[in-house]
Scaffold this active site. Structure first.
Site, PDB file in Angstrom:
ATOM      1  N   HIS A 149      46.286  42.940  30.809  1.00  0.00           N
ATOM      2  CA  HIS A 149      46.498  41.491  30.811  1.00  0.00           C
ATOM      3  C   HIS A 149      47.767  41.297  29.986  1.00  0.00           C
ATOM      4  O   HIS A 149      48.410  42.285  29.624  1.00  0.00           O
ATOM      5  CB  HIS A 149      45.280  40.742  30.242  1.00  0.00           C
ATOM      6  CG  HIS A 149      44.996  41.024  28.802  1.00  0.00           C
ATOM      7  ND1 HIS A 149      44.365  42.172  28.393  1.00  0.00           N
ATOM      8  CD2 HIS A 149      45.283  40.334  27.675  1.00  0.00           C
ATOM      9  CE1 HIS A 149      44.262  42.175  27.073  1.00  0.00           C
ATOM     10  NE2 HIS A 149      44.820  41.078  26.612  1.00  0.00           N
ATOM     11  N   GLU A 153      50.086  35.557  19.331  1.00  0.00           N
ATOM     12  CA  GLU A 153      49.676  36.191  20.589  1.00  0.00           C
ATOM     13  C   GLU A 153      49.244  35.134  21.592  1.00  0.00           C
ATOM     14  O   GLU A 153      49.459  35.271  22.802  1.00  0.00           O
ATOM     15  CB  GLU A 153      48.524  37.164  20.320  1.00  0.00           C
ATOM     16  CG  GLU A 153      48.146  38.018  21.504  1.00  0.00           C
ATOM     17  CD  GLU A 153      46.907  38.851  21.227  1.00  0.00           C
ATOM     18  OE1 GLU A 153      47.034  40.078  21.090  1.00  0.00           O
ATOM     19  OE2 GLU A 153      45.789  38.285  21.147  1.00  0.00           O
ATOM     20  N   ASP A 194      60.138  43.162  25.961  1.00  0.00           N
ATOM     21  CA  ASP A 194      60.053  42.011  26.863  1.00  0.00           C
ATOM     22  C   ASP A 194      59.867  42.462  28.317  1.00  0.00           C
ATOM     23  O   ASP A 194      60.602  43.335  28.801  1.00  0.00           O
ATOM     24  CB  ASP A 194      61.335  41.179  26.741  1.00  0.00           C
ATOM     25  CG  ASP A 194      61.249  39.896  27.546  1.00  0.00           C
ATOM     26  OD1 ASP A 194      60.168  39.282  27.612  1.00  0.00           O
ATOM     27  OD2 ASP A 194      62.289  39.498  28.122  1.00  0.00           O
ATOM     28  N   HIS A 195      58.895  41.858  28.981  1.00  0.00           N
ATOM     29  CA  HIS A 195      58.559  42.232  30.352  1.00  0.00           C
ATOM     30  C   HIS A 195      58.205  43.718  30.463  1.00  0.00           C
ATOM     31  O   HIS A 195      58.479  44.352  31.475  1.00  0.00           O
ATOM     32  CB  HIS A 195      59.694  41.865  31.326  1.00  0.00           C
ATOM     33  CG  HIS A 195      59.773  40.389  31.605  1.00  0.00           C
ATOM     34  ND1 HIS A 195      60.309  39.507  30.719  1.00  0.00           N
ATOM     35  CD2 HIS A 195      59.361  39.648  32.676  1.00  0.00           C
ATOM     36  CE1 HIS A 195      60.239  38.281  31.234  1.00  0.00           C
ATOM     37  NE2 HIS A 195      59.679  38.325  32.404  1.00  0.00           N
ATOM     38  N   HIS A 199      49.471  44.327  27.923  1.00  0.00           N
ATOM     39  CA  HIS A 199      48.846  45.346  27.081  1.00  0.00           C
ATOM     40  C   HIS A 199      47.365  45.482  27.442  1.00  0.00           C
ATOM     41  O   HIS A 199      46.836  44.762  28.291  1.00  0.00           O
ATOM     42  CB  HIS A 199      49.037  45.062  25.584  1.00  0.00           C
ATOM     43  CG  HIS A 199      48.135  44.035  24.992  1.00  0.00           C
ATOM     44  ND1 HIS A 199      47.804  44.031  23.662  1.00  0.00           N
ATOM     45  CD2 HIS A 199      47.524  42.959  25.551  1.00  0.00           C
ATOM     46  CE1 HIS A 199      47.006  42.991  23.427  1.00  0.00           C
ATOM     47  NE2 HIS A 199      46.819  42.330  24.535  1.00  0.00           N
ATOM     48  N   HIS A 244      50.587  38.433  27.533  1.00  0.00           N
ATOM     49  CA  HIS A 244      50.775  37.264  26.677  1.00  0.00           C
ATOM     50  C   HIS A 244      52.245  36.859  26.644  1.00  0.00           C
ATOM     51  O   HIS A 244      53.135  37.683  26.825  1.00  0.00           O
ATOM     52  CB  HIS A 244      50.344  37.576  25.236  1.00  0.00           C
ATOM     53  CG  HIS A 244      48.907  37.950  25.097  1.00  0.00           C
ATOM     54  ND1 HIS A 244      47.892  37.043  25.194  1.00  0.00           N
ATOM     55  CD2 HIS A 244      48.298  39.157  24.872  1.00  0.00           C
ATOM     56  CE1 HIS A 244      46.721  37.657  25.038  1.00  0.00           C
ATOM     57  NE2 HIS A 244      46.940  38.939  24.848  1.00  0.00           N
ATOM     58  N   CYS A 293      39.459  42.197  26.458  1.00  0.00           N
ATOM     59  CA  CYS A 293      40.793  42.686  26.052  1.00  0.00           C
ATOM     60  C   CYS A 293      40.981  44.156  26.416  1.00  0.00           C
ATOM     61  O   CYS A 293      42.088  44.678  26.338  1.00  0.00           O
ATOM     62  CB  CYS A 293      40.997  42.497  24.549  1.00  0.00           C
ATOM     63  SG  CYS A 293      40.926  40.756  24.067  1.00  0.00           S
TER      64      CYS A 293
END
Lengths: 137, 137, 137, 137, 137, 137
Positions: free
Chosen positions: D41, D126, D81-82, D16, D43, D35
């Site tokens: 980047h 997170e 996811d991914h 994100h 998580h 951020c």
């Protein structure tokens, strides 16, 4: 508006001795056992600071967690980390430094500093097997 | 015969001060920073004790982990838990109580006690972010 | 002299895409599945940096862990944290950013910087369920 | 009847960028710092889904946790996811993908699907040091 | 070529009883205490499977961890998860189901299946406080 | 007076089978899947016991956590640890031993024993990925 709670976890370590100076040494030993050891012992404490509020539509944040971290580091962590709760921490003077009393003292320091969010919960882990929680009541 | 390593994890907490009495206060502060704080600080330590050996066909064990736990509790944990490494621990006298020196001192205490298994590794966590290992060499 | 290994754990997070530009898109999808997703995904990485050496009798340290932390933050963490391994990290260019290749690249950066201690192991956790280790061989 | 809360923990990872497209690049950098990095980047997120209700005397369950897992995987995890929260997730469009906004969006997806139990809390980690909670208010 | 070790963590739970049928009930109770309880007890086991090898330049992988996961799930986890080690697991028959014997039996199953990588270490956690390791020797 | 909640974490392990004897074997298999396996399976359970009350000014404690630990060990842990929930635990008879039913049964045992503090929450982790909570309502 959605009310969301955001939490920042911080770590510090400190020495303490569970001791009530108004009682005799014998009574202290009976009440507190090895936690009353006169030469101190210590812990790696973990502190979870939770604040709640509306999500700011401009940032998507309740409160910038970097800002919350800096507040708690400046006003709490830097005053207790690598210190002795009985001897070094001004806001704990006159209080037995149990986790219960520590978490209430931390609340009084942190609560006024997080507006417009509200401090809603502090959790303080003393060991991996015990922790205390305070919600300001 | 299969050589298996078995590990028992134990916890204790203690106070200490990283301080070399042969150096000046100023030099100690320069070298050790907040870890040299004169009123002590402390940690929840985690100790992993690993022994290796053949599996005993009668028990399926390398060494009864309950037995290993009692040995380490009697000879190490009970002498350091809720104590001050600088002031209270006889086998640390004359040594700066860093994790490095603690783990080597623990080795000397534990290694002779685990025969016929062999002590192969000690890991000592001082905080969730740093640990030391010693394999007796 | 006792040889002790000391480890500092550090965290960072980054985006990446497992992709070999020498292969077709179809072959990349077949080999890497969802890890090849074109719009990236990311991880909270945990890095354990281990160095070994003699204990310095003056400090009780193999290497000041604060010093080790600053070295790794300056030369590794600050170059990858909140970045994209494929697009932003100069020392990863020309390499598929799998954990295997990342850990070897980190070794090349860190190993020359920890003397007189020796870098002995890097462990890189990509998720809570998988990690890679490299010992420089 | 006893009201019990049951929780299923699930993991996913995603990329994100915290960015408000209504603001200038400079304002975004000032508000969000690293951020806001333009190349993303990511998580490893941990999601705890809690539902409450009466214990069904026939099964001893509030809700079959395998059923709850499948619901959340199908309707949430498989869609994030991914993936990239800014580019790929339809139910996040028009929203800054902070944890606060993600957890509220997840609530809207999951809450209608768990009857006759009630969704009572979502916790989204997170990083190991920060998490958000939402209870639907 | 760099030799890297990659590890996949898997979870399962099972019942067992530490019991040597060649010994009397009294001798079993004396040797194994509460672990000999006749109505079984059980654990959430955590298994770390480590394989080493060269990094394949085409994939950046030593071994696709998804492939490793499927191998271990098919040949080990699916045969022990939600089962009884004493009664249900064919490859444990004739063996006391201690962690030591379990990890050696797992090795024999997994080692032939990971070529061209080499199985280098299995770690089996039985509780959060004890684990065993086997490196095939 | 400040109301603080203090929590003690305890561990035990046990075998169980999720099975309703009032239903057919086929119906049990359909409802409970592998959790209905006839030869049992088991878990490492983690129990968090939370009590709330005023801080006693003489001790700084809500309740001595050593005392709370002994109460829970004597009245709960010692009756379930290394046992079979279906066969061995008197206070679970007539109940399907799901986590939901276990936590409610634990509440009934513990709640009368912690006065003058009040039992406010029990959390029971069955695996690292699922847990149940009960607050006595």
């Amino acid at each position: 508006m959605a009310q969301v709670t955001v939490t920042r976890r911080l770590q510090f370590n400190a020495a303490h001795r569970v001791h009530n100076p108004a009682l005799s040494d014998e009574e202290n030993r009976r009440l507190f056992g090895k936690c009353n050891h006169p030469n101190w012992h210590g812990h790696n404490y973990t502190l979870d600071v939770s604040v709640a509020g509306d999500i700011d539509p401009r940032t998507g944040y309740v409160l910038d967690l970097g800002h919350l971290k800096r507040i708690v580091e400046t006003h709490v962590i830097d005053r207790v980390d690598h210190r002795n709760f009985n001897l070094d921490v001004d806001f704990m003077q006159g209080t037995i430094p149990t986790s219960e009393n520590i978490v209430v003292a931390f609340w009084r320091v942190i609560a006024p500093l997080v507006a417009p969010a509200r401090l809603t919960r502090l959790v303080l882990w003393e060991t991996p097997n015990n922790y205390v929680e305070y919600e300001g009541r």
